[in-house]
Design a protein around this motif. Sequence first.
Motif, PDB file in Angstrom:
ATOM      1  N   TYR A  25     -63.175   2.318  -6.229  1.00  0.00           N
ATOM      2  CA  TYR A  25     -63.917   2.849  -5.096  1.00  0.00           C
ATOM      3  C   TYR A  25     -64.480   1.699  -4.249  1.00  0.00           C
ATOM      4  N   THR A  26     -63.820   0.539  -4.323  1.00  0.00           N
ATOM      5  CA  THR A  26     -64.083  -0.573  -3.421  1.00  0.00           C
ATOM      6  C   THR A  26     -62.781  -0.824  -2.680  1.00  0.00           C
ATOM      7  N   THR A  27     -62.741  -0.440  -1.395  1.00  0.00           N
ATOM      8  CA  THR A  27     -61.478  -0.429  -0.656  1.00  0.00           C
ATOM      9  C   THR A  27     -61.685  -0.824   0.801  1.00  0.00           C
ATOM     10  N   LEU A  28     -60.595  -1.224   1.436  1.00  0.00           N
ATOM     11  CA  LEU A  28     -60.485  -1.351   2.889  1.00  0.00           C
ATOM     12  C   LEU A  28     -59.215  -0.629   3.292  1.00  0.00           C
ATOM     13  N   GLN A  29     -59.244   0.092   4.422  1.00  0.00           N
ATOM     14  CA  GLN A  29     -58.072   0.854   4.848  1.00  0.00           C
ATOM     15  C   GLN A  29     -57.970   0.874   6.366  1.00  0.00           C
ATOM     16  N   PHE A  30     -56.715   0.858   6.848  1.00  0.00           N
ATOM     17  CA  PHE A  30     -56.423   1.009   8.267  1.00  0.00           C
ATOM     18  C   PHE A  30     -55.414   2.138   8.413  1.00  0.00           C
ATOM     19  N   ASP A  31     -55.680   3.091   9.348  1.00  0.00           N
ATOM     20  CA  ASP A  31     -54.797   4.237   9.564  1.00  0.00           C
ATOM     21  C   ASP A  31     -54.441   4.374  11.037  1.00  0.00           C
ATOM     22  N   TYR A  55     -67.492   0.880  -0.998  1.00  0.00           N
ATOM     23  CA  TYR A  55     -68.011  -0.152  -1.887  1.00  0.00           C
ATOM     24  C   TYR A  55     -68.625   0.528  -3.097  1.00  0.00           C
ATOM     25  N   GLN A  56     -68.086   0.243  -4.280  1.00  0.00           N
ATOM     26  CA  GLN A  56     -68.567   0.864  -5.514  1.00  0.00           C
ATOM     27  C   GLN A  56     -69.802   0.112  -5.997  1.00  0.00           C
ATOM     28  N   MET A  57     -70.944   0.806  -6.049  1.00  0.00           N
ATOM     29  CA  MET A  57     -72.208   0.184  -6.444  1.00  0.00           C
ATOM     30  C   MET A  57     -72.404   0.160  -7.958  1.00  0.00           C
ATOM     31  N   ASN A  58     -71.896   1.166  -8.647  1.00  0.00           N
ATOM     32  CA  ASN A  58     -71.951   1.244 -10.106  1.00  0.00           C
ATOM     33  C   ASN A  58     -70.788   2.136 -10.540  1.00  0.00           C
ATOM     34  N   GLY A  84     -72.033   6.851   4.705  1.00  0.00           N
ATOM     35  CA  GLY A  84     -72.815   7.608   3.752  1.00  0.00           C
ATOM     36  C   GLY A  84     -72.618   7.113   2.340  1.00  0.00           C
ATOM     37  N   ALA A  85     -72.873   8.000   1.392  1.00  0.00           N
ATOM     38  CA  ALA A  85     -72.778   7.671  -0.022  1.00  0.00           C
ATOM     39  C   ALA A  85     -71.954   8.737  -0.729  1.00  0.00           C
ATOM     40  N   GLY A  86     -71.418   8.351  -1.876  1.00  0.00           N
ATOM     41  CA  GLY A  86     -70.622   9.279  -2.654  1.00  0.00           C
ATOM     42  C   GLY A  86     -70.883   9.129  -4.138  1.00  0.00           C
ATOM     43  N   TYR A  87     -70.424  10.117  -4.873  1.00  0.00           N
ATOM     44  CA  TYR A  87     -70.565  10.130  -6.322  1.00  0.00           C
ATOM     45  C   TYR A  87     -69.246  10.600  -6.920  1.00  0.00           C
ATOM     46  N   ARG A  88     -68.776   9.910  -7.958  1.00  0.00           N
ATOM     47  CA  ARG A  88     -67.558  10.312  -8.653  1.00  0.00           C
ATOM     48  C   ARG A  88     -67.887  10.583 -10.117  1.00  0.00           C
ATOM     49  N   HIS A  89     -67.225  11.601 -10.649  1.00  0.00           N
ATOM     50  CA  HIS A  89     -67.380  11.934 -12.059  1.00  0.00           C
ATOM     51  C   HIS A  89     -65.983  12.040 -12.653  1.00  0.00           C
ATOM     52  N   GLY A  90     -65.696  11.180 -13.613  1.00  0.00           N
ATOM     53  CA  GLY A  90     -64.382  11.189 -14.247  1.00  0.00           C
ATOM     54  C   GLY A  90     -64.252  12.323 -15.241  1.00  0.00           C
ATOM     55  N   LEU A  91     -63.301  13.222 -14.979  1.00  0.00           N
ATOM     56  CA  LEU A  91     -63.003  14.289 -15.942  1.00  0.00           C
ATOM     57  C   LEU A  91     -62.062  13.790 -17.023  1.00  0.00           C
ATOM     58  N   ALA A 188     -56.112  -1.353   0.765  1.00  0.00           N
ATOM     59  CA  ALA A 188     -56.281  -2.438  -0.200  1.00  0.00           C
ATOM     60  C   ALA A 188     -57.463  -2.090  -1.095  1.00  0.00           C
ATOM     61  N   GLU A 189     -57.290  -2.257  -2.399  1.00  0.00           N
ATOM     62  CA  GLU A 189     -58.356  -1.975  -3.367  1.00  0.00           C
ATOM     63  C   GLU A 189     -58.765  -3.259  -4.063  1.00  0.00           C
ATOM     64  N   PHE A 190     -60.049  -3.349  -4.378  1.00  0.00           N
ATOM     65  CA  PHE A 190     -60.583  -4.575  -4.983  1.00  0.00           C
ATOM     66  C   PHE A 190     -61.308  -4.273  -6.273  1.00  0.00           C
TER      67      PHE A 190
END
Length: 190
Positions: A25-31, A55-58, A84-91, A188-190
């Motif tokens: 969840y740390t990426t740069l993208q061009f479309d 940008y993945q904070m944790n 904004g901000a987001g939250y991910r939960h791995g199933l 691109a992912e980092f």
Amino acid sequence: MRIKIFGVLASMLLVPGLAMAEFSYTTLQFDFIDVEFDAGPGSVDGDGYRFSGMYQMNPNAFLHGSLEEHDYGFGIDGDMIEFGAGYRHGLSSDLDLVATASYVNAEIGVGGLGSVDDDGLGLGGGVRAQIAPSFQVEAMLTYVNMDNGGSDTGVDLLGRYYFNDRYALTLATTFDDNVDTLSLGFRAEF
């Protein structure tokens, strides 16, 4: 239409991934974007581009943002900024639930006649799944409530092909109440 959307989401939950994924969840993208805007009695077509990133904070939280520019011809253009901000939960190792909250600012300009802008808040929720070693899909339900322009509900569907561990090509479509888009991008992912 809603039955098809829920069918796609349900099938994505049932398809096991073929590779163990650790989503970044740390990426740069061009479309590059093709836009069709519903302008009341007809529609207006345009094209443009979008820069976006996360940008993945944790392990679970991330920040996200994007800048879009559209050209509709005849001196009409538009831009949109979202952050904004987001939250991910791995199933599982190859399936994430994702939720986002955003501030949105949109502006439409008409040649030398000036421009109109509007602010609002956006919410999104959906899934990100690894369905093959080099292929991911995402499906998001979105809702945006603008101060003056009313609300808009939509569906974002995306496929991402990884040609190595860090770089991918993306193809996405968005179906909203007022705007439909098709985009082709590089990530691109980092």
